[in-house]
Scaffold this motif. Sequence first.
Motif, PDB file in Angstrom:
ATOM      1  N   LEU A   1       0.863  -1.299   0.201  1.00 19.48           N
ATOM      2  CA  LEU A   1       0.070   0.099   0.108  1.00 19.48           C
ATOM      3  C   LEU A   1       0.987   1.083  -0.063  1.00 19.48           C
ATOM      4  O   LEU A   1       0.772   2.206  -0.776  1.00 19.48           O
ATOM      5  N   TYR A   2       1.922   1.288   0.741  1.00 23.33           N
ATOM      6  CA  TYR A   2       2.706   2.335   0.871  1.00 23.33           C
ATOM      7  C   TYR A   2       3.544   2.400  -0.429  1.00 23.33           C
ATOM      8  O   TYR A   2       3.652   3.675  -1.053  1.00 23.33           O
ATOM      9  N   ALA A   3       3.662   1.487  -1.332  1.00 27.96           N
ATOM     10  CA  ALA A   3       4.394   1.512  -2.766  1.00 27.96           C
ATOM     11  C   ALA A   3       3.389   2.184  -3.480  1.00 27.96           C
ATOM     12  O   ALA A   3       3.684   3.102  -4.563  1.00 27.96           O
ATOM     13  N   LEU A   4       2.098   1.876  -3.456  1.00 25.51           N
ATOM     14  CA  LEU A   4       1.200   2.374  -4.307  1.00 25.51           C
ATOM     15  C   LEU A   4       0.779   3.947  -4.173  1.00 25.51           C
ATOM     16  O   LEU A   4       0.467   4.726  -5.120  1.00 25.51           O
ATOM     17  N   LEU A   5       1.096   4.426  -2.829  1.00 29.99           N
ATOM     18  CA  LEU A   5       1.051   5.753  -2.505  1.00 29.99           C
ATOM     19  C   LEU A   5       2.419   6.487  -3.028  1.00 29.99           C
ATOM     20  O   LEU A   5       2.841   7.617  -2.456  1.00 29.99           O
ATOM     21  N   SER A   6       3.095   5.770  -3.662  1.00 27.68           N
ATOM     22  CA  SER A   6       4.461   6.287  -4.212  1.00 27.68           C
ATOM     23  C   SER A   6       5.456   6.838  -3.059  1.00 27.68           C
ATOM     24  O   SER A   6       6.198   7.530  -3.229  1.00 27.68           O
ATOM     25  N   ALA A   7       5.257   6.020  -1.803  1.00 28.37           N
ATOM     26  CA  ALA A   7       6.223   6.371  -0.890  1.00 28.37           C
ATOM     27  C   ALA A   7       7.393   5.440  -0.838  1.00 28.37           C
ATOM     28  O   ALA A   7       7.235   3.976  -0.072  1.00 28.37           O
ATOM     29  N   LYS A   8       8.366   5.602  -1.613  1.00 24.30           N
ATOM     30  CA  LYS A   8       9.173   4.266  -2.058  1.00 24.30           C
ATOM     31  C   LYS A   8      10.142   4.053  -0.736  1.00 24.30           C
ATOM     32  O   LYS A   8      10.347   2.914  -0.499  1.00 24.30           O
ATOM     33  N   LEU A   9      10.528   5.083  -0.310  1.00 22.00           N
ATOM     34  CA  LEU A   9      11.615   4.757   0.843  1.00 22.00           C
ATOM     35  C   LEU A   9      10.829   3.999   1.926  1.00 22.00           C
ATOM     36  O   LEU A   9      11.324   3.030   2.472  1.00 22.00           O
ATOM     37  N   LEU A  10       9.375   4.366   2.220  1.00 22.40           N
ATOM     38  CA  LEU A  10       8.846   3.713   3.302  1.00 22.40           C
ATOM     39  C   LEU A  10       8.524   2.336   3.002  1.00 22.40           C
ATOM     40  O   LEU A  10       8.426   1.471   3.860  1.00 22.40           O
ATOM     41  N   PHE A  11       8.122   2.066   1.638  1.00 22.79           N
ATOM     42  CA  PHE A  11       7.957   0.701   1.055  1.00 22.79           C
ATOM     43  C   PHE A  11       9.194  -0.199   1.716  1.00 22.79           C
ATOM     44  O   PHE A  11       9.263  -1.126   2.257  1.00 22.79           O
ATOM     45  N   ALA A  12      10.504   0.243   1.185  1.00 23.30           N
ATOM     46  CA  ALA A  12      11.542  -0.486   1.504  1.00 23.30           C
ATOM     47  C   ALA A  12      11.981  -0.903   2.812  1.00 23.30           C
ATOM     48  O   ALA A  12      12.176  -1.628   3.471  1.00 23.30           O
ATOM     49  N   VAL A  13      11.634   0.517   3.854  1.00 16.41           N
ATOM     50  CA  VAL A  13      11.968   0.317   5.323  1.00 16.41           C
ATOM     51  C   VAL A  13      10.897  -0.499   5.817  1.00 16.41           C
ATOM     52  O   VAL A  13      11.261  -1.384   6.736  1.00 16.41           O
TER      53      VAL A  13
ATOM     54  N   ALA B   1      15.710  -5.234   1.132  1.00  8.07           N
ATOM     55  CA  ALA B   1      14.495  -5.719   1.620  1.00  8.07           C
ATOM     56  C   ALA B   1      13.834  -7.198   1.253  1.00  8.07           C
ATOM     57  O   ALA B   1      13.670  -7.890   1.873  1.00  8.07           O
ATOM     58  N   PHE B   2      14.486  -7.525  -0.106  1.00  6.24           N
ATOM     59  CA  PHE B   2      13.977  -8.627  -0.767  1.00  6.24           C
ATOM     60  C   PHE B   2      14.826  -9.809   0.093  1.00  6.24           C
ATOM     61  O   PHE B   2      14.337 -10.892   0.281  1.00  6.24           O
ATOM     62  N   ALA B   3      16.034  -9.507   0.397  1.00  5.45           N
ATOM     63  CA  ALA B   3      16.847 -10.255   1.196  1.00  5.45           C
ATOM     64  C   ALA B   3      16.411 -10.776   2.337  1.00  5.45           C
ATOM     65  O   ALA B   3      16.374 -11.983   2.889  1.00  5.45           O
ATOM     66  N   SER B   4      15.716  -9.709   2.986  1.00  8.19           N
ATOM     67  CA  SER B   4      15.298 -10.091   4.451  1.00  8.19           C
ATOM     68  C   SER B   4      14.158 -10.969   4.216  1.00  8.19           C
ATOM     69  O   SER B   4      13.724 -11.766   5.297  1.00  8.19           O
TER      70      SER B   4
END
Lengths: 182, 331
Positions: free
Chosen positions: A57-69, B115-118
């Motif tokens: 859902l974060y990725a859909l909101l284009s919050a890329k960093l939040l998605f990865a974190v 992220a994918f690695a985790s």
Amino acid sequence: MTKKNIRKGALDIMFAEWLFFGLAGLSVLGAIGLILFRHPMNGAMSFVVTLISLAGLYALLSAKLLFAVQLIVYAGAIMSLIIFIIMFLNIQEHDLPDEEGKGLFLLGGAVVITPIALFLYKIVKSLPGSDTKIIGNGFGDVREVGLILFKNWLLPFEIVSILLLVALVGAVVLAGKKGVGK
Amino acid sequence: MSLTLLNVIVAVIIAIAFAALNAAYLVWAERRGAARIQRRPGPNINGPFGLFQPPLDGVKLMAKQLLIPGGVDKVLFMAAPVLAMAPAITSFVTLPFSDLIVGHNMHIGILLIFAFASIGGMSLLFAGWSSRNKYSMMSSVRAVSQAIAYEIPMLITVITVVMIAGTTDLMGIVKGQMGGFWHWNIFPFKAGLFNPLMLMSFLIFFTCSLAETNRAPFDLGEAESELVAGFHTEYGSMGFGLFFMAEYANIVIGASLTTILFLGGWDCPFGFFPGVWWFLLKIYLLIASFIWIRWTFPRTTIYGLLNLSWKILIPLSLFNLLLTAGLLKVF
């Protein structure tokens, strides 16, 4: 904007909506599973589903960093530790408590929750809607988030980090050997 | 949308093909390398130099019956190999092989790979727990404590490199190192920043990628002498095959990341004809050294392994981070 472009935009939005409903449904299903599974391990597993779909859902909101974190910190590190601890406890089927009145509790809970849910639904419906906007390319990127974090929110950020340090020290004190040096 | 979706699908298919081919032929390379180090021929019957061995092994694995032992947690047992393989393949999409060959370049490329690695690390936990087997369980506990311990120095080293490059974009990191080997992050001459510890941070990253991919001498998770076969004891046929392929895909990702972060990616050491061939040459040299290390050093103990990370690698990488930050501020 040509007709083809408009159709393409509409398709994009439709695709995004499907993704949104799919991820939202998954996250709710995961949360339900977390409560309803008897074994804690299955509960933890469904919690992982919730966390990963929240990341989507974060990725859909284009919050890329939040998605990865979200994936690294929650789905990776924290859930690994929780599952690790559940594994160490080695809970067998006969260790689990009997849930005799489960159906009754579910029924009672549903009776209590249904009016609240309806009420909440009415409130959400009455809120004024706003159109989704296309935002700039830099939104939610490392640089932007970092700048905001260290310019506008520096003090809260540092206070949160001290709070984490306090929790760490507290855990070490609680886990340390009792009565040594007294 | 259709075009971008098509691009993504094509990129994913190429990534799967690349991962699968690499997995298959790295197994062959591993067995030949091991044989060479141990003074025996290795697989040499099927085809020239035994090159037909991997496809035949693949057919054998796929033709086997998928056995699910009684008493296992069926859903998690089936999900674990898929969860091991899927993130490994997805990571290939963000890796830049050259300035033209990249599935989808992103600003947060390096974070996405971690992220994918985790998620991949969690599949080992699920596999070990769902097998209902104490050896599998002990192995996955080991594998996860190892993965968490080594992720910390690895990420700190990555932060050092990201600070020097000024971007988390994998392509940007490579572009900052173009123009001959003296620009690469592994050497301390880079652009006015005379950080003498860069070689050390390369070694830290390399050691961590050995440990993160569960390779000997850090393969405590699948120590045959103590734990039968580790977390995949109960797996047969393609379930085992997927774990095996994921391991080799992760090795390729680790070598690619090392190349991108420290060895200049697709840059030529002497400044001419940069391209994907240099990238491939570098990653296969790194993988050859992985194989070399695996068959040269004996396995460590789990305490030695965790001590190495928590007492040596983490303080060293933190010191390096501080030094690099200071140098960046001064120069």
